[in-house]
Motif scaffolding. Sequence first.
Motif, PDB file in Angstrom:
ATOM      1  N   SER A 272      -1.143   0.253  -1.465  1.00 47.83           N
ATOM      2  CA  SER A 272      -0.670   1.351  -0.518  1.00 47.83           C
ATOM      3  C   SER A 272      -1.448   2.072   0.562  1.00 47.83           C
ATOM      4  N   ASN A 273      -2.789   2.038   0.551  1.00 47.03           N
ATOM      5  CA  ASN A 273      -3.259   2.381   1.750  1.00 47.03           C
ATOM      6  C   ASN A 273      -3.306   1.316   2.926  1.00 47.03           C
ATOM      7  N   LEU A 274      -3.393  -0.071   2.443  1.00 44.59           N
ATOM      8  CA  LEU A 274      -3.155  -0.973   3.583  1.00 44.59           C
ATOM      9  C   LEU A 274      -1.548  -0.926   4.127  1.00 44.59           C
ATOM     10  N   GLY A 275      -0.750  -0.562   3.008  1.00 50.15           N
ATOM     11  CA  GLY A 275       0.658  -0.557   3.620  1.00 50.15           C
ATOM     12  C   GLY A 275       1.050   0.790   4.722  1.00 50.15           C
ATOM     13  N   LEU A 276       0.181   1.928   4.191  1.00 49.11           N
ATOM     14  CA  LEU A 276       0.330   2.845   5.165  1.00 49.11           C
ATOM     15  C   LEU A 276      -0.255   2.616   6.613  1.00 49.11           C
ATOM     16  N   VAL A 277      -1.356   1.701   6.636  1.00 54.88           N
ATOM     17  CA  VAL A 277      -1.942   1.233   7.717  1.00 54.88           C
ATOM     18  C   VAL A 277      -1.019   0.567   8.639  1.00 54.88           C
ATOM     19  N   THR A 278      -0.339  -0.339   7.975  1.00 52.21           N
ATOM     20  CA  THR A 278       0.600  -1.276   8.615  1.00 52.21           C
ATOM     21  C   THR A 278       2.017  -0.247   9.309  1.00 52.21           C
ATOM     22  N   GLN A 279       2.201   0.665   8.301  1.00 51.04           N
ATOM     23  CA  GLN A 279       3.407   1.518   8.874  1.00 51.04           C
ATOM     24  C   GLN A 279       2.950   2.273  10.196  1.00 51.04           C
ATOM     25  N   ASN A 280       1.866   2.953  10.205  1.00 50.02           N
ATOM     26  CA  ASN A 280       1.582   3.441  11.393  1.00 50.02           C
ATOM     27  C   ASN A 280       1.244   2.703  12.577  1.00 50.02           C
ATOM     28  N   VAL A 281       0.729   1.376  12.449  1.00 48.03           N
ATOM     29  CA  VAL A 281       0.991   0.727  13.705  1.00 48.03           C
ATOM     30  C   VAL A 281       2.268   0.243  14.100  1.00 48.03           C
ATOM     31  N   GLN A 282       2.755  -0.065  13.179  1.00 46.77           N
ATOM     32  CA  GLN A 282       4.418  -0.656  13.683  1.00 46.77           C
ATOM     33  C   GLN A 282       5.042   0.450  14.430  1.00 46.77           C
ATOM     34  N   TRP A 283       4.985   1.597  14.062  1.00 45.39           N
ATOM     35  CA  TRP A 283       5.740   2.781  14.801  1.00 45.39           C
ATOM     36  C   TRP A 283       4.790   2.951  16.100  1.00 45.39           C
ATOM     37  N   SER A 390       7.159   1.730  -3.568  1.00 49.33           N
ATOM     38  CA  SER A 390       6.908   1.044  -4.967  1.00 49.33           C
ATOM     39  C   SER A 390       5.706   1.120  -5.573  1.00 49.33           C
ATOM     40  N   SER A 391       4.586   1.629  -4.899  1.00 52.17           N
ATOM     41  CA  SER A 391       3.215   1.932  -5.486  1.00 52.17           C
ATOM     42  C   SER A 391       2.958   3.017  -6.551  1.00 52.17           C
ATOM     43  N   PHE A 392       3.969   3.756  -6.503  1.00 48.91           N
ATOM     44  CA  PHE A 392       3.957   5.129  -7.159  1.00 48.91           C
ATOM     45  C   PHE A 392       5.175   5.187  -8.093  1.00 48.91           C
ATOM     46  N   PRO A 393       5.128   6.083  -9.232  1.00 45.13           N
ATOM     47  CA  PRO A 393       6.162   6.365 -10.220  1.00 45.13           C
ATOM     48  C   PRO A 393       7.063   7.714  -9.528  1.00 45.13           C
ATOM     49  N   GLU A 394       8.293   7.870 -10.091  1.00 40.84           N
ATOM     50  CA  GLU A 394       8.996   8.950  -9.660  1.00 40.84           C
ATOM     51  C   GLU A 394       8.449  10.282  -9.642  1.00 40.84           C
ATOM     52  N   ALA A 395       7.631  10.491 -10.346  1.00 39.32           N
ATOM     53  CA  ALA A 395       6.789  12.045 -10.372  1.00 39.32           C
ATOM     54  C   ALA A 395       5.953  12.282  -9.007  1.00 39.32           C
ATOM     55  N   ARG A 396       5.705  11.041  -8.336  1.00 44.31           N
ATOM     56  CA  ARG A 396       4.785  11.303  -7.007  1.00 44.31           C
ATOM     57  C   ARG A 396       5.385  10.901  -5.811  1.00 44.31           C
TER      58      ARG A 396
END
Length: 461
Positions: A272-283, A390-396
């Motif tokens: 998830s951390n790496l996915g967040l980095v890619t999201q940040n750079v994309q936008w 998809s890295s986290f359950p519904e509750a989060r």
Amino acid sequence: MTKAAVRQQTTGQRGALAALALAQFICSFAGSNMNVMINDISRDLDTTVQGVQVAITVFLLVMAALMIPGGKLTDRYGRKRCFLTGLVVYATGALLSAVSPGLGVLILGNSILEGVGTALLIPPVYILTTLLYQDLHSRARAFGVIMALGGIGAAAGPLIGGLITTAISWRAAFVFQALVIAVIVLLSRRIADPLPPDPSRSFDTFGAVLSAAGLLLVVMGILAADNDIWLMIVLLAAGAAVLGWFFHWVRAREASGREPLLSLGLFHDRTSNLGLVTQNVQWLVLMGTSFTVAAYLQVVRHYDAIQTGVVFTAATLGLLGTSLSARRLAERRSQRALVMTGFGVCVVGIVVLVVLAGAYSTAWAFVPGLLLIGLGLGVMLTPSVNIVQSSFPEARQGEISGLSRSVSNLGSTFGTAIAGTILVSGLSSGAYAAAMLTLAVLSLVGLAAAARLPRGATDGI
């Protein structure tokens, strides 16, 4: 379940998806359509290019700073209620912007109210999509539609805004936003919130103030770079200190058994951390390119709003083509491979954009590079979101959705602030090339993060 019930559920999902995707479209549109109105707004409101840049950046910053609190509020008050409240606040800001007599009122309407409205309505878009689409392939398709319209809103914002500005006025572009919000409200009747709200959930007000203040100081520091280097250093240092205080506050609140604004456990997932980095750079790349190219075309090459918007059609077509193929691409390639490919294509597109724009004076010189950037962004926007959600359950989902959107919008803010500051400091061909090449270097940072994504964790989503 009977066939009639299945059809009714499918129809309800489609109606809900239409509302959610259109909401992402209009919020992304708001972040980029002002880029082609720079000359018109500055003349009408007696301000400068830098003044308009500040208005655009503050809008993106307010979104980024309040997205995490917005995500937390969905747990307490319900996703649909926050979504509708955000729509109303956003529409109010759009109408106020349409009648603004000066830059101050424009910032209040567009930057503040539309920013607050977006922070309330965007987290529910991603939470509801994750909850309504249980299997990963249908979720990929739903996110593909949402991210396609979001990307199109950002990429086509200059064209649509240019058409409206040239045909009527820049003020009519804000009326257009309010009309789209009215359509979304009507479509929202089909949305059903899968989870009931929990009014007993606490809200970390002090944590929200600290996170917003820290982000504000950091972005203000970037904007101050072209005027006062020492002020930039002071603001960046102050922002880092406040953000450090925020994380200390969160850690202490968690240790005492109270619910923090943002659980530090969200950062324990490497994927998830790496996915967040890619999201940040994309936008960052998307909004940085949009502002830089649009400002350069208008201020240096003296294009009008509609000419500038037409040039951006290439990016829109590229982004549309690959975003709408999200499900098919996800079935054939791993999410990791798609994100890496997207960044690679973006880097090539930026280099082509700089080389051809420097060699030729025709508008066609911008088309190949923008097309490649659009194709690259369209390939990777959906996989990055899917990886994180998809890295986290519904509750989060409330927490991670708010964090995910905050990181993405912070990328948009940094893109406009960093590339825009480099460009505005010179407003020349050299400054344009420097700004774009900076975006290329940052794209390589995104590529490096994507390359570190675990292979098995992202395959088959």
